[in-house]
Design an enzyme around this catalytic site. Structure first.
Site, PDB file in Angstrom:
ATOM      1  N   ARG A   1      -3.649 -47.620  -3.590  1.00 43.42           N
ATOM      2  CA  ARG A   1      -2.244 -47.975  -3.863  1.00 43.42           C
ATOM      3  C   ARG A   1      -2.016 -49.485  -3.723  1.00 43.42           C
ATOM      4  O   ARG A   1      -1.181 -50.062  -4.413  1.00 43.42           O
ATOM      5  CB  ARG A   1      -1.325 -47.185  -2.939  1.00 43.42           C
ATOM      6  CG  ARG A   1      -1.358 -45.678  -3.229  1.00 43.42           C
ATOM      7  CD  ARG A   1      -0.520 -44.911  -2.238  1.00 43.42           C
ATOM      8  NE  ARG A   1      -0.504 -43.464  -2.501  1.00 43.42           N
ATOM      9  CZ  ARG A   1      -1.420 -42.608  -2.070  1.00 43.42           C
ATOM     10  NH1 ARG A   1      -2.444 -43.022  -1.354  1.00 43.42           N
ATOM     11  NH2 ARG A   1      -1.307 -41.319  -2.350  1.00 43.42           N
TER      12      ARG A   1
ATOM     13  N   ASP B   1       2.894 -36.266   1.296  1.00 46.23           N
ATOM     14  CA  ASP B   1       1.669 -36.013   2.078  1.00 46.23           C
ATOM     15  C   ASP B   1       1.900 -34.829   3.024  1.00 46.23           C
ATOM     16  O   ASP B   1       1.013 -33.987   3.217  1.00 46.23           O
ATOM     17  CB  ASP B   1       1.296 -37.247   2.926  1.00 46.23           C
ATOM     18  CG  ASP B   1       1.305 -38.525   2.120  1.00 46.23           C
ATOM     19  OD1 ASP B   1       0.291 -39.219   2.071  1.00 46.23           O
ATOM     20  OD2 ASP B   1       2.358 -38.823   1.513  1.00 46.23           O
TER      21      ASP B   1
ATOM     22  N   ARG C   1       1.652 -31.714   1.104  1.00 48.55           N
ATOM     23  CA  ARG C   1       0.234 -31.388   0.834  1.00 48.55           C
ATOM     24  C   ARG C   1      -0.418 -30.793   2.086  1.00 48.55           C
ATOM     25  O   ARG C   1      -1.186 -29.832   2.020  1.00 48.55           O
ATOM     26  CB  ARG C   1      -0.513 -32.655   0.385  1.00 48.55           C
ATOM     27  CG  ARG C   1      -0.119 -33.113  -1.021  1.00 48.55           C
ATOM     28  CD  ARG C   1      -0.788 -34.418  -1.434  1.00 48.55           C
ATOM     29  NE  ARG C   1      -0.447 -34.752  -2.816  1.00 48.55           N
ATOM     30  CZ  ARG C   1      -0.166 -35.968  -3.264  1.00 48.55           C
ATOM     31  NH1 ARG C   1      -0.196 -37.020  -2.450  1.00 48.55           N
ATOM     32  NH2 ARG C   1       0.136 -36.171  -4.526  1.00 48.55           N
TER      33      ARG C   1
ATOM     34  N   HIS D   1       2.041 -44.226   3.490  1.00 49.15           N
ATOM     35  CA  HIS D   1       1.725 -43.312   2.386  1.00 49.15           C
ATOM     36  C   HIS D   1       0.451 -43.860   1.764  1.00 49.15           C
ATOM     37  O   HIS D   1       0.469 -44.632   0.817  1.00 49.15           O
ATOM     38  CB  HIS D   1       2.859 -43.284   1.363  1.00 49.15           C
ATOM     39  CG  HIS D   1       2.526 -42.476   0.129  1.00 49.15           C
ATOM     40  ND1 HIS D   1       2.204 -41.146   0.162  1.00 49.15           N
ATOM     41  CD2 HIS D   1       2.461 -42.829  -1.181  1.00 49.15           C
ATOM     42  CE1 HIS D   1       1.960 -40.710  -1.059  1.00 49.15           C
ATOM     43  NE2 HIS D   1       2.093 -41.716  -1.905  1.00 49.15           N
TER      44      HIS D   1
HETATM   45  N1  LIG Z   1       5.148 -42.570  -3.691  1.00 47.82           N
HETATM   46  C1  LIG Z   1       4.646 -41.506  -4.292  1.00 47.82           C
HETATM   47  O1  LIG Z   1       4.570 -40.425  -3.714  1.00 47.82           O
HETATM   48  C2  LIG Z   1       4.207 -41.618  -5.699  1.00 47.82           C
HETATM   49  C3  LIG Z   1       4.229 -42.830  -6.315  1.00 47.82           C
HETATM   50  N2  LIG Z   1       3.856 -42.955  -7.600  1.00 47.82           N
HETATM   51  C4  LIG Z   1       3.918 -44.290  -8.173  1.00 47.82           C
HETATM   52  O2  LIG Z   1       4.974 -44.329  -9.112  1.00 47.82           O
HETATM   53  C5  LIG Z   1       4.660 -45.272 -10.128  1.00 47.82           C
HETATM   54  C6  LIG Z   1       4.766 -44.605 -11.483  1.00 47.82           C
HETATM   55  O3  LIG Z   1       3.794 -43.626 -11.616  1.00 47.82           O
HETATM   56  P1  LIG Z   1       3.663 -42.791 -12.988  1.00 47.82           P
HETATM   57  O4  LIG Z   1       4.990 -42.313 -13.397  1.00 47.82           O
HETATM   58  O5  LIG Z   1       2.569 -41.850 -12.811  1.00 47.82           O
HETATM   59  O6  LIG Z   1       3.211 -43.958 -13.987  1.00 47.82           O
HETATM   60  P2  LIG Z   1       3.440 -44.025 -15.566  1.00 47.82           P
HETATM   61  O7  LIG Z   1       2.524 -45.077 -16.069  1.00 47.82           O
HETATM   62  O8  LIG Z   1       3.348 -42.664 -16.138  1.00 47.82           O
HETATM   63  O9  LIG Z   1       4.953 -44.505 -15.734  1.00 47.82           O
HETATM   64  C7  LIG Z   1       5.413 -45.766 -15.368  1.00 47.82           C
HETATM   65  C8  LIG Z   1       6.635 -46.056 -16.200  1.00 47.82           C
HETATM   66  O10 LIG Z   1       7.211 -47.272 -15.744  1.00 47.82           O
HETATM   67  C9  LIG Z   1       7.697 -47.959 -16.893  1.00 47.82           C
HETATM   68  N3  LIG Z   1       7.865 -49.377 -16.601  1.00 47.82           N
HETATM   69  C10 LIG Z   1       6.911 -50.303 -16.369  1.00 47.82           C
HETATM   70  N4  LIG Z   1       7.481 -51.501 -16.147  1.00 47.82           N
HETATM   71  C11 LIG Z   1       8.816 -51.325 -16.224  1.00 47.82           C
HETATM   72  C12 LIG Z   1       9.946 -52.173 -16.082  1.00 47.82           C
HETATM   73  N5  LIG Z   1       9.805 -53.466 -15.784  1.00 47.82           N
HETATM   74  N6  LIG Z   1      11.169 -51.653 -16.239  1.00 47.82           N
HETATM   75  C13 LIG Z   1      11.336 -50.349 -16.524  1.00 47.82           C
HETATM   76  N7  LIG Z   1      10.312 -49.493 -16.675  1.00 47.82           N
HETATM   77  C14 LIG Z   1       9.076 -49.968 -16.516  1.00 47.82           C
HETATM   78  C15 LIG Z   1       6.634 -47.701 -17.951  1.00 47.82           C
HETATM   79  O11 LIG Z   1       7.124 -47.934 -19.243  1.00 47.82           O
HETATM   80  C16 LIG Z   1       6.318 -46.249 -17.682  1.00 47.82           C
HETATM   81  O12 LIG Z   1       7.122 -45.390 -18.461  1.00 47.82           O
HETATM   82  C17 LIG Z   1       3.283 -45.787  -9.795  1.00 47.82           C
HETATM   83  O13 LIG Z   1       3.389 -46.969  -9.059  1.00 47.82           O
HETATM   84  C18 LIG Z   1       2.698 -44.685  -8.953  1.00 47.82           C
HETATM   85  O14 LIG Z   1       1.641 -45.123  -8.144  1.00 47.82           O
HETATM   86  C19 LIG Z   1       3.503 -41.884  -8.359  1.00 47.82           C
HETATM   87  C20 LIG Z   1       3.468 -40.647  -7.800  1.00 47.82           C
HETATM   88  C21 LIG Z   1       3.759 -40.422  -6.402  1.00 47.82           C
HETATM   89  C1  LIG Z   2       0.376 -41.383  -6.623  1.00 53.45           C
HETATM   90  C2  LIG Z   2       0.735 -41.100  -5.244  1.00 53.45           C
HETATM   91  O1  LIG Z   2       1.026 -41.976  -4.476  1.00 53.45           O
HETATM   92  C3  LIG Z   2       0.732 -39.745  -4.794  1.00 53.45           C
HETATM   93  O2  LIG Z   2       0.692 -38.814  -5.608  1.00 53.45           O
HETATM   94  O3  LIG Z   2       0.704 -39.539  -3.582  1.00 53.45           O
END
Ligand SMILES: NC(=O)C1=CN([C@@H]2O[C@H](COP(=O)(O)OP(=O)(O)OC[C@H]3O[C@@H](n4cnc5c(N)ncnc54)[C@H](O)[C@@H]3O)[C@@H](O)[C@H]2O)C=CC1
Ligand SMILES: CC(=O)C(=O)O
Length: 417
Positions: free
Chosen positions: A191, A251, A254, A278
């Protein structure tokens, strides 16, 4: 009944002109019956309707239903005035009685419609956490496609209002803004590898969200979530209670899933918490894992330790690698993330005062000296975080939590923002 008879009846006249006046208020300066007005229809209704005719005047059809007379319909022409708006089908049956409010009071904005964002929106809508959603993304086609797809399914929801735009004005009046925009994990990345890219993105997005929803609660999901939550708090100037990271709530889910699988007992009866970062330095609170109040550690003193023959500690390892394993296979963890986000939003919007493992400012708690955000069990209500639960951690757990704080503090110091 002739027109003359209709209009000469005072009861009908009074009722008719009252309806005409209320309908035409503000639009017409002259309403008068034509010579050729005639009975057009008899219906069991007293609804008024205005319809444009081919001469661009407007015909008013009214069905009067006086108690002592037969149903009578009359038709007349109304002179069009300069300020008269175009009449539509809607105007023929909807009478506006006061301006509508734009805000439902439970609007949620989701920024980023990737897997995490659209999973969140879908889950918020289908679990009826809110029916008022704004979506924002910088990728216009993808945003429009996702929004249309959800809108097309909204007859299966509860009066969903789904708006989407690259313009942040669409987010105005949001109670919660969920940040999921940014780079996601690729194979082999942790991350922290996403840090600087996502900090830049968050710096750009957060001021725009606050411009339109100054009292919002920010829920940060983008990774590394603890660091980005910290940055969001700094950038936004919001109170620490209104900037929350989704943290180790996923987490913990999970963890509980794995415990439940291993014990063969329903998940909602298996209690266990992951706290701290996380990420790789997260802490499993083995001392409090319990089913029906039975602490597993009292039955197995080495429960969760390296010396445990039953190797329960492998479950924590699986939690740490969980996201990597899912990502390796399908490229994202959208469903679990979406369910997690909708659960946290529900706690806030419904003022549930339930406890979630979310990322909060923890300086001073558990003797943590650093100014860092990391996850502890926290009570959520409609004003954000109201309380943090101080678990009676064992010394080894507390030491791991403090180590997690040091890891985050070191990373935080390296961030350029
Ligand atoms: N904290 C958690 O539990 C989790 C965190 N994440 C995080 O969430 C983020 C997104 O993950 P995903 O949806 O899988 O990625 P993804 O690549 O599918 O989607 C990211 C989206 O953000 C948009 N984007 C990028 N820059 C932007 C901006 N400046 N303004 C507006 N939109 C913008 C993109 O166009 C895209 O649609 C990642 O950083 C990932 O690591 C994902 C899953 C769990
Ligand atoms: C991507 C992420 O941070 C999660 O699924 O836990």
């Amino acid at each position: 009944m002739t027109w003359a008879e209709v209009l000469s009846n005072r009861h009908i006249q009074k009722r008719f002109w009252k309806l005409v006046a209320s309908m035409c208020k503000g639009h017409l300066d002259n309403v008068r019956p034509l010579e050729d007005t005639r009975v057009v229809q008899a219906r069991h209704t007293n609804k008024l309707s205005l319809r444009p005719n081919k001469f661009s005047n407007f015909h008013l059809s009214s069905i009067c239903n006086p108690r002592f007379y037969n149903f009578v319909a009359v038709k007349l022409t109304i002179r069009k005035t300069a300020n008269m708006r175009e009449f539509s089908t809607k105007d023929s049956f909807v009478t506006n009685v006061q301006p509508q409010l734009d805000h439902s009071g439970h609007k949620i904005t989701v920024v980023g419609v990737g897997a995490a964002g659209i999973g969140s929106a879908f889950s918020i809508l289908t679990r009826s956490v809110s029916n008022d959603i704004a979506l924002v993304d910088s990728a216009q086609d993808k945003l429009e496609g996702e929004a249309l797809d959800l809108q097309h399914g909204s007859s299966f929801l509860h009066n969903a209002r789904i708006v989407a735009s690259t313009d942040y004005a669409v987010t105005a009046g949001s109670r919660i803004c969920v940040l999921t925009a940014g780079a996601r994990l690729k194979k082999g990345e942790t991350r922290f590898d996403l840090l600087q890219r996502n900090v830049e993105i968050a710096k750009n997005i957060i001021p725009q969200l606050l411009k339109y929803s100054p009292d919002t609660i920010l829920l940060i999901v983008s990774n590394p979530v603890d660091i980005l939550t910290h940055i969001a708090w700094k950038i936004s100037g919001l109170p620490k209670t209104r900037v929350i990271g989704s943290g180790t709530n996923l987490d913990s889910s999970r963890f509980r899933f794995l415990i439940s699988q291993r014990l063969g007992i329903g998940l909602s009866s298996c209690h266990g918490w992951i706290i701290g970062e996380h990420g790789d330095s997260s802490v499993a609170v083995w001392s409090s894992v319990n089913v029906a109040g039975v602490r597993l550690q009292t039955l197995n003193p080495s429960f969760g330790t390296d010396g445990d023959d039953e190797k329960w500690s492998e479950l924590h390892q699986k939690v740490i690698t969980g996201a990597y394993e899912v990502n390796k296979r399908k490229g994202n963890t959208g469903w679990a993330t979406g369910l997690n986000v909708s659960g946290i939003c529900e706690g806030i919007l419904k003022n549930s005062r339930n406890v979630y493992a979310v990322s909060v400012l923890v300086q001073g708690l558990h003797d943590i000296k650093e100014e860092v955000f990391l996850s502890l069990p926290a009570v959520l209500g409609e004003n954000g975080v109201t309380d943090v639960i101080i678990q009676p951690l064992e010394n080894s757990e507390k030491a791991k939590l403090q180590k997690s704080a040091q890891v985050l503090s070191k990373v935080m110091k390296s961030v350029k923002w």
